[in-house]
Design an enzyme around this catalytic site. Structure first.
Site, PDB file in Angstrom:
ATOM      1  N   HIS A  50       0.832  -1.200   0.000  1.00 14.24           N
ATOM      2  CA  HIS A  50       0.000   0.000   0.000  1.00 14.24           C
ATOM      3  C   HIS A  50       0.870   1.255   0.000  1.00 14.24           C
ATOM      4  CE1 HIS A  50      -2.782   2.882   2.251  1.00 14.24           C
ATOM      5  NE2 HIS A  50      -3.471   2.563   1.172  1.00 14.24           N
ATOM      6  N   HIS A  92      -1.055  10.255  -2.738  1.00 17.19           N
ATOM      7  CA  HIS A  92      -2.384   9.829  -2.311  1.00 17.19           C
ATOM      8  C   HIS A  92      -3.370  10.986  -2.233  1.00 17.19           C
ATOM      9  CE1 HIS A  92      -5.571   8.981   0.682  1.00 17.19           C
ATOM     10  NE2 HIS A  92      -5.590   7.801   0.082  1.00 17.19           N
TER      11      HIS A  92
END
Length: 735
Positions: A50, A92
């Site tokens: 991730h 992100h």
């Protein structure tokens, strides 16, 4: 229309006698009739780093991707935004503030959105120092040199480090960046990454995924991400029907993953990749549910679990006496299971026991630990060698035979029936009470009901029965309870099939085998097949566990002096043990009720025949219970409590069978923990019942508190949140 190319599939009597429990196994073809949806539909669980190995290095930097590659992740995840001048960059957030020093470098450019900066401007930013401040345990000076990379830079870097590692790309805010999907596909195509095995696309945006569906090859998976808000209040069947039109999988927040979600996804051949799972406890919880891979900030932890054995469905302690306990665990594959037991949580002085986990017992293991001290809290930890993951639990031994101490007991039954699927909140509420032990009063599974573990019931082979137990052990609330106290488990009908009679039911041996595999149990109880047993907690209570299934005559047989539920040997044992007991309280754990009619007309399953409903009903087992009732009253055995579940509502009843105005025994009924909720029915009057409380329509469990100093026994019914619905105190009568 959904892409035609799918991700490949890889689905894999007399109970007093021992012999009937080891019958011939079902054929291999039959064993594969009803594959569980709680198992992966891909060949191996995917490790998705991730934002890179973002637990160890600054997210979405080349150093984070490098760590992920070194840790053998299958995929590195990229969140993509687009700069003012049209470059795709890995970050992100839609703003630069959290992970860079943009406010310092460009103080007058609020709100510092990625789309408002050129790539050259973004390259001036420090994308690593924030990590050193937030995670000092992993801080490194060189992280201050890290920059936000472009998609092209990431691809070039991965090609250089390890071409086998694939990309898992999320299109962030695609509505803000017109043409993002086309630019993304163009870059991947030029670099040879627009092919199966090299990339997966994900997004919270259905529109973005539908656009990608039109412009990428059919065999490249598309994953629809789901936050809790996206699913809350919606029909999951409808949501996933729509998703299956364009996506090959779903990426839910890990808190959303339940057996029901897994069934809805896997029945549509959609893979499940939850996010973001960062502890091995949570990883194993997700693996037990059958996920196909997961996003994690710590890929090395998941890689280890994929390579080495681990404790897969929790641990448990049971059958506790004043000097012994049986410990239980299950692994995911063959292993040597090590149990360490100590009086202190630091395990400075410990007992070590080992057992082999083998496929014959579905990798469950049990060890009997003896030589323990009475009335002592013990800690134990369990490890599947050579794996390093450990699970820790605790239990308390019973006091010595002459001790009289206060006790708290929780009881309940009926889990996983009539469409009710884990998790069940009652188990967590039980654990909060810190009970001395848990009495699981039967219907610990519903082998004959449809659930994700066995979508097309009834269970017919040992794999089906095992799958049911594993399904309930996916419940973190049940695992929490079993890790925090000991359990005495009894079986009822749904461990095999509805209202069964052991000696004549062909599945008895299979159901019995699975039951004894999945509950900590003394060899004396399991190998002999008898199951009934007495356990003493000092002089406070004697607990008499009955086997109401294994010896019974057929329910349809008319009642008579000869008809039996318990069998002569068990019946005589119970009378003898009750006579010999000098415990303040006698708890008789029965899996069926006394005066609440159960089963069907003319095939009554409990003691009562229900002839107040139908005077012509001649079934039931009242003759046998009348003998037991008379024995209790004639011998003036005091403080007898029958404890049960079974009927799916709560009931507190006291009995005056000889109608002399004196209470001779009582019955405490709770449930369901997780099955269809019933409503109280009229009581059969045969044994003089007086109903003190009855309530249905809610999930519940029971609590028994014994206070010898006050000469008092308390019974409570609590709902799944732990709220008390009924409380009553009874006196402990002198013997």
């Amino acid at each position: 229309m959904k892409k035609s190319t799918k991700i490949g599939l890889s689905l894999s009597m007399s109970l007093g006698l021992m012999a009937p429990y080891f019958s011939t196994e079902a054929s291999a073809a039959e064993q594969n009739r009803h594959p569980s949806t709680l198992q992966p539909i891909v060949e191996s669980g995917e490790v998705i780093a991730h934002r890179g190995a973002s637990g160890y290095a600054p997210e979405h930097t080349l150093v984070a991707y490098e760590k992920a590659i070194q840790m053998k992740a299958d995929y590195v995840e990229l969140d993509l935004h687009m700069t003012k001048d049209g470059e795709l960059v890995a970050i992100h957030d839609s703003t630069l503030t959290r992970t860079t020093n943009v406010e310092e470098v460009y103080p007058n450019r609020a709100p510092w959105k990625v789309k408002d900066f050129t790539l050259a401007e973004i390259k001036r930013l420090d994308a690593g120092s924030w990590f050193n401040q937030t995670h000092p345990e992993y801080a490194k000076k060189q992280y201050a040199q890290e920059k936000i990379p472009t998609l092209q830079e990431v691809i070039d870097f991965i090609k250089k480090k390890d071409r086998k590692v694939a990309l898992y790309i999320e299109t962030k805010d695609p509505d803000v960046y017109p043409g993002m999907e086309e630019k993304l596909v163009d870059i991947l195509k030029k670099n040879g990454y627009l092919k199966k095995g090299k990339v997966i696309f994900q997004s919270f945006s259905e529109a973005s995924l539908r656009k990608l569906q039109e412009i990428v090859p059919e065999d490249i998976p598309l994953i629809q991400l789901f936050s809790p808000k996206m699913i809350q209040g919606k029909n999951l069947d409808d949501v996933f029907n729509r998703t299956a039109e364009y996506a090959e999988g779903v990426g839910p927040d890990y808190s959303l993953v339940t057996p029901t979600l897994m069934q809805e996804a896997h029945e549509r051949n959609m893979i499940v990749h939850p996010y973001t799972v960062d502890t091995q406890d949570k990883m194993i919880e997700q693996l037990s549910l059958g996920v196909d891979g997961m996003f994690t900030d710590y890929p090395d932890k998941l890689v280890e679990l994929n390579k080495k054995p681990y404790i897969s469905h929790g641990i448990a302690s049971g059958e506790v006496t004043d000097t012994s306990a049986v410990l239980w665990a299950r692994t995911n594959k063959p292993a040597t299971v090590q149990f360490e037991i100590s009086e202190n949580a630091s395990f400075q002085h410990k007992i070590i026991k080992k057992a082999k986990a083998v496929s014959k017992y579905d990798f469950t293991v049990q060890v009997n630990v003896t030589g323990l001290k009475p009335n002592t809290t013990y800690y134990y930890r369990v490890q599947a060698l050579p794996g390093s993951y450990q699970v820790t639990g605790s239990f308390k031994t019973a006091p010595t035979s002459n001790d009289i101490i206060p006790l708290t007991i929780v009881w309940g039954g009926d889990t996983g029936g009539q469409g009710k699927i884990p998790p069940f909140r009652s188990f967590a509420a039980m654990a909060e009470l810190k009970p001395d032990f848990f009495l699981f009063s039967g219907d610990t599974i519903y082998a004959d009901n449809a659930t994700p573990a066995v979508p097309a019931p009834p269970s017919k082979n040992i794999e089906d029965f095992w799958a049911k137990y594993k399904e309930n052990r996916t419940d973190p609330n049940l695992r929490k309870l079993l890790q925090s106290t000991s359990v005495y488990a009894i079986w009822d009908d749904h461990e095999v099939t509805n209202d069964f009679s052991g000696p004549i039911e062909p599945l008895t041996s299979t159901g019995f085998r699975a039951f004894t595999d999945y509950w900590p149990m003394l060899t004396e109880r399991s190998t002999s097949g008898k199951l009934y047993h007495k356990f003493s907690w000092g002089n406070t209570i004697d607990l008499f566990i009955l086997n109401n299934r294994g010896y019974r005559d057929s329910n349809t047989q008319p009642d008579s002096d000869e008809k039996t539920m318990l069998g002569q040997e068990q019946f005589e044992w119970l009378k003898r043990e009750l006579s010999n007991s000098d415990a303040q309280v006698k708890l008789i754990a029965s899996s069926v009720p006394i005066s609440i009619p159960t089963g069907k007309p003319h095939a009554r399953d409990g003691w009562a025949n229900g002839n107040h409903i139908d005077p012509n009903d001649k079934t039931g087992y009242e003759h046998e219970f009348a003998k037991l009732s008379t024995f209790i009253t004639n011998n003036k055995i005091k403080n007898v409590y029958f404890v049960t579940a079974d009927v799916h509502f709560a009931d507190i009843i006291e009995y005056d069978p000889d109608h002399n105005g004196t209470v001779d025994y009582r019955e405490l009924v709770s449930g369901p923990i997780g099955a269809a909720m019933g409503q109280p029915s009229a009581l059969d009057p045969t044994f003089g019942p007086k109903r003190l409380y009855a309530e249905g329509g809610f999930f519940n469990f029971g609590v028994i508190k014994i206070n010898p100093e006050r000469k008092q026994i308390t019974a409570e019914i609590r709902d799944e949140n732990g709220r008390v619905h009924f409380h009553i105190d009874f006196p402990i009568e002198s013997q």
